[in-house]
Write a protein that holds these residues in place. Structure first.
Motif, PDB file in Angstrom:
ATOM      1  N   ARG A 439      67.963 -10.424 -30.308  1.00 34.94           N
ATOM      2  CA  ARG A 439      69.173 -11.249 -30.323  1.00 34.94           C
ATOM      3  C   ARG A 439      69.551 -11.713 -28.920  1.00 34.94           C
ATOM      4  NH1 ARG A 439      74.414  -8.696 -33.119  1.00 34.94           N
ATOM      5  NH2 ARG A 439      74.265  -7.301 -31.320  1.00 34.94           N
ATOM      6  N   VAL A 440      69.480 -10.823 -27.954  1.00 37.48           N
ATOM      7  CA  VAL A 440      69.857 -11.167 -26.579  1.00 37.48           C
ATOM      8  C   VAL A 440      68.856 -12.137 -25.973  1.00 37.48           C
ATOM      9  CG1 VAL A 440      70.134 -10.255 -24.252  1.00 37.48           C
ATOM     10  CG2 VAL A 440      71.125  -9.028 -26.197  1.00 37.48           C
ATOM     11  N   ARG A 441      67.572 -11.835 -26.106  1.00 31.72           N
ATOM     12  CA  ARG A 441      66.558 -12.670 -25.472  1.00 31.72           C
ATOM     13  C   ARG A 441      66.473 -14.052 -26.105  1.00 31.72           C
ATOM     14  NH1 ARG A 441      63.687 -10.661 -21.563  1.00 31.72           N
ATOM     15  NH2 ARG A 441      63.663  -8.411 -21.209  1.00 31.72           N
ATOM     16  N   ALA A 442      66.673 -14.154 -27.409  1.00 36.21           N
ATOM     17  CA  ALA A 442      66.651 -15.462 -28.059  1.00 36.21           C
ATOM     18  C   ALA A 442      67.746 -16.365 -27.505  1.00 36.21           C
ATOM     19  CB  ALA A 442      66.810 -15.299 -29.564  1.00 36.21           C
ATOM     20  N   ALA A 443      68.931 -15.835 -27.343  1.00 30.10           N
ATOM     21  CA  ALA A 443      70.044 -16.621 -26.789  1.00 30.10           C
ATOM     22  C   ALA A 443      69.736 -17.076 -25.372  1.00 30.10           C
ATOM     23  CB  ALA A 443      71.328 -15.798 -26.824  1.00 30.10           C
ATOM     24  N   GLU A 444      69.085 -16.215 -24.597  1.00 30.31           N
ATOM     25  CA  GLU A 444      68.751 -16.578 -23.218  1.00 30.31           C
ATOM     26  C   GLU A 444      67.701 -17.688 -23.173  1.00 30.31           C
ATOM     27  OE1 GLU A 444      69.598 -12.160 -21.208  1.00 30.31           O
ATOM     28  OE2 GLU A 444      67.535 -12.827 -21.618  1.00 30.31           O
ATOM     29  N   VAL A 445      66.717 -17.631 -24.043  1.00 34.05           N
ATOM     30  CA  VAL A 445      65.689 -18.680 -24.077  1.00 34.05           C
ATOM     31  C   VAL A 445      66.294 -20.020 -24.470  1.00 34.05           C
ATOM     32  CG1 VAL A 445      63.625 -19.476 -25.296  1.00 34.05           C
ATOM     33  CG2 VAL A 445      63.756 -17.119 -24.496  1.00 34.05           C
ATOM     34  N   VAL A 446      67.149 -20.027 -25.481  1.00 31.11           N
ATOM     35  CA  VAL A 446      67.812 -21.267 -25.906  1.00 31.11           C
ATOM     36  C   VAL A 446      68.638 -21.841 -24.767  1.00 31.11           C
ATOM     37  CG1 VAL A 446      69.583 -22.198 -27.438  1.00 31.11           C
ATOM     38  CG2 VAL A 446      67.804 -20.700 -28.356  1.00 31.11           C
ATOM     39  N   GLN A 447      69.327 -20.993 -24.042  1.00 28.03           N
ATOM     40  CA  GLN A 447      70.144 -21.447 -22.909  1.00 28.03           C
ATOM     41  C   GLN A 447      69.262 -22.045 -21.816  1.00 28.03           C
ATOM     42  OE1 GLN A 447      73.604 -21.224 -22.846  1.00 28.03           O
ATOM     43  NE2 GLN A 447      73.552 -22.414 -20.953  1.00 28.03           N
ATOM     44  N   ARG A 448      68.168 -21.375 -21.468  1.00 30.54           N
ATOM     45  CA  ARG A 448      67.272 -21.872 -20.416  1.00 30.54           C
ATOM     46  C   ARG A 448      66.643 -23.198 -20.804  1.00 30.54           C
ATOM     47  NH1 ARG A 448      65.566 -16.365 -19.946  1.00 30.54           N
ATOM     48  NH2 ARG A 448      63.622 -16.800 -21.075  1.00 30.54           N
ATOM     49  N   ALA A 449      66.379 -23.372 -22.099  1.00 27.80           N
ATOM     50  CA  ALA A 449      65.761 -24.612 -22.571  1.00 27.80           C
ATOM     51  C   ALA A 449      66.754 -25.756 -22.693  1.00 27.80           C
ATOM     52  CB  ALA A 449      65.089 -24.377 -23.919  1.00 27.80           C
ATOM     53  N   GLY A 450      68.048 -25.475 -22.543  1.00 30.56           N
ATOM     54  CA  GLY A 450      69.074 -26.507 -22.646  1.00 30.56           C
ATOM     55  C   GLY A 450      69.284 -27.020 -24.056  1.00 30.56           C
ATOM     56  N   LEU A 451      69.029 -26.166 -25.065  1.00 31.85           N
ATOM     57  CA  LEU A 451      69.110 -26.600 -26.463  1.00 31.85           C
ATOM     58  C   LEU A 451      70.263 -25.952 -27.223  1.00 31.85           C
ATOM     59  CD1 LEU A 451      65.316 -26.619 -27.420  1.00 31.85           C
ATOM     60  CD2 LEU A 451      66.773 -28.585 -26.921  1.00 31.85           C
TER      61      LEU A 451
END
Length: 462
Positions: A439-451
């Motif tokens: 849950r934590v890492r998925a949110a971080e990836v979405v944030q880094r991707a700007g999506l």
């Protein structure tokens, strides 16, 4: 351990089903399988596990999976393949760290084990996800993994510049092919033989002819199998046609056809393609949910099976299926072709269970060890609990498994003679820690991707 009083679907050569059957496991292997009374008399001092009211099946083989994409569940809904890739999946995967890749792999194998999958084929794990982390997840979890390391040298899809990969995913020939060889030398045969390293080639149009030929030559000399997406969407067919080829003629021209190759999807084939695939011994993986959800089409499964081709079953990745539960895939594989052909007999429940067990094992080159419950084979099996309203009544155990059961009905999973799931809980990993990290890492990836603003409900949320 002697597992007793089960209904056992052996998927043996005789396709025998044992009522009140028992399995004796010693070490990693099945040493006896017979009626419970007979084995209790022969082995009175063995510890026992009572499986009354459970249906036991061979461990399921998920022949097409993207482990890293488990971190991206629900991020690409209601899109067709090219936009799904270019606008969502590639930008997200291009922002992975190795720690993200290992967390995704851990989540993926936990979910698969809980759903009765004991062996899987990872399609194309990229360098940036951290291949070592994937292998560690397989090693710790107890699952069997055939792990495809990506092979590529072109940054586009079907050689179209407007369909470019995210820069973070692009690998050179040396990094991809050389990296695959390095990982094969490091990990193949590890974890008591449960890890196998494969070539995971990108789709034609993402790999040059020269690199395909180099890879297929290495496959033959080193014995490294190959998996690759092929003819998934009409754009693939158009790419082949632009070169004067069909899917099968192109694959043949670069050395891809043969019994060490597993081609995935194979939706857009003509009769000649089907005949060529069958004659060459090339294996096919059917992914009905992914193909339906991405509007790619419906594989000509009945025709492939009639041709004699070996066809296995796969879930594909979490963003195009939304679950890694292969039991759910069985049901769709059994019904979608009835609708296409208007023939309710075209694909039987028994055929589907074969695809998910012995056919999958054959595609992975493991059918001498797994895929059926027989003396001398590895003790890889699953017990499905029928002691619930949703599973009762049942009259044909194969029908109950294919058309009714889901991963939530799996109670016990044994791999290589070791219990890895008992009471519906994974014993080899901390499930809560795994899902919390996802849950934590998925949110971080979405944030880094700007999506972040694109991946949300279309309805008002407050």
């Amino acid at each position: 351990m002697l597992y007793t009083h089960a209904t056992i679907i052996t998927v043996s050569s005789s396709r025998e089903i044992l009522l009140d059957g028992a399995i004796l496991v010693q070490g990693s292997s099945i040493v006896a399988i017979e009626k419970t009374g007979m084995l209790l008399a022969q082995y009175p001092n063995e510890p026992t596990t009572d499986l009354t009211d459970r249906i036991v099946i061979p461990g399921l083989v998920n022949a097409h999976m993207h482990c890293a994409q488990t971190l991206l569940r629900g991020t690409g809904d209601d899109l067709e393949l090219v936009h799904w890739l270019c606008e969502r999946i590639w930008p997200l995967q291009g922002n992975f760290t190795p720690e993200d890749g290992e967390a995704a792999a851990r989540g993926c194998v936990v979910e698969m084990l809980r759903g009765g999958t004991t062996c899987f084929l990872e399609s194309m794990f990229a360098d940036r996800y951290g291949f070592d982390g994937l292998c560690r997840a397989v090693e710790q979890s107890g699952i069997r993994g055939c792990l495809g390391k990506i092979v590529m040298d072109m940054p586009t899809y079907a050689q179209d510049p407007k369909w470019a990969m995210h820069p973070g995913l692009v690998e050179t020939r040396d990094a991809s092919l050389g990296g695959a060889i390095d990982m094969w030398e490091k990990w193949d045969g590890k974890a008591d033989g449960r890890i196998r390293v494969w070539f995971g080639a990108r789709t034609p149009g993402g790999v040059s002819d020269e690199l395909y030929k180099e890879m297929t030559a290495l496959s033959r000399t080193k014995g490294i199998p190959i998996t690759m997406h092929c003819a998934e969407v009409l754009a693939d067919r158009d790419f082949f046609a632009s070169r004067g080829d069909t899917p099968s003629s192109y694959c043949d021209s670069v050395g891809l056809l043969g019994p060490r190759t597993v081609l995935v999807h194979m939706v857009h084939l003509d009769d000649d393609d089907i005949a060529a695939v069958a004659a060459s011994g090339t294996h096919v993986v059917h992914c009905p949910t992914s193909n339906a959800k991405l509007a790619s089409g419906i594989c000509r499964l009945p025709e492939l099976l009639r041709s004699g081709a070996n066809v296995a079953l796969g879930t594909d990745g979490a963003p195009c299926n939304n679950t890694n539960d292969l039991l759910q895939e069985l049901k769709l594989a059994g019904i979608i072709h009835k609708a296409r052909t208007l023939d309710p007999t075209v694909i039987s429940a028994e055929t589907v269970l074969e695809m998910a067990t012995i056919n999958g094992a054959r595609a992975l080159g493991l059918d001498d060890r797994i895929g059926s419950l027989e003396v001398g084979k590895k003790a890889d099996f699953v017990a499905i609990d029928t002691r619930k309203v949703s599973m009762q009544p049942w009259f044909n155990p194969v029908s109950a498994v294919v058309y009714v059961a889901t991963g939530k009905d799996v109670e016990l999973v044994v791999v290589d003679g070791k219990e890895v799931v008992r009471g519906g809980k994974v014993l080899t990993m901390d499930e809560e820690a795994v899902w919390r990290e996802l849950r934590v890492r998925a949110a971080e990836v979405v944030q880094r991707a700007g999506l972040k603003d694109k991946i949300k409900s279309r309805w008002h949320v407050r």
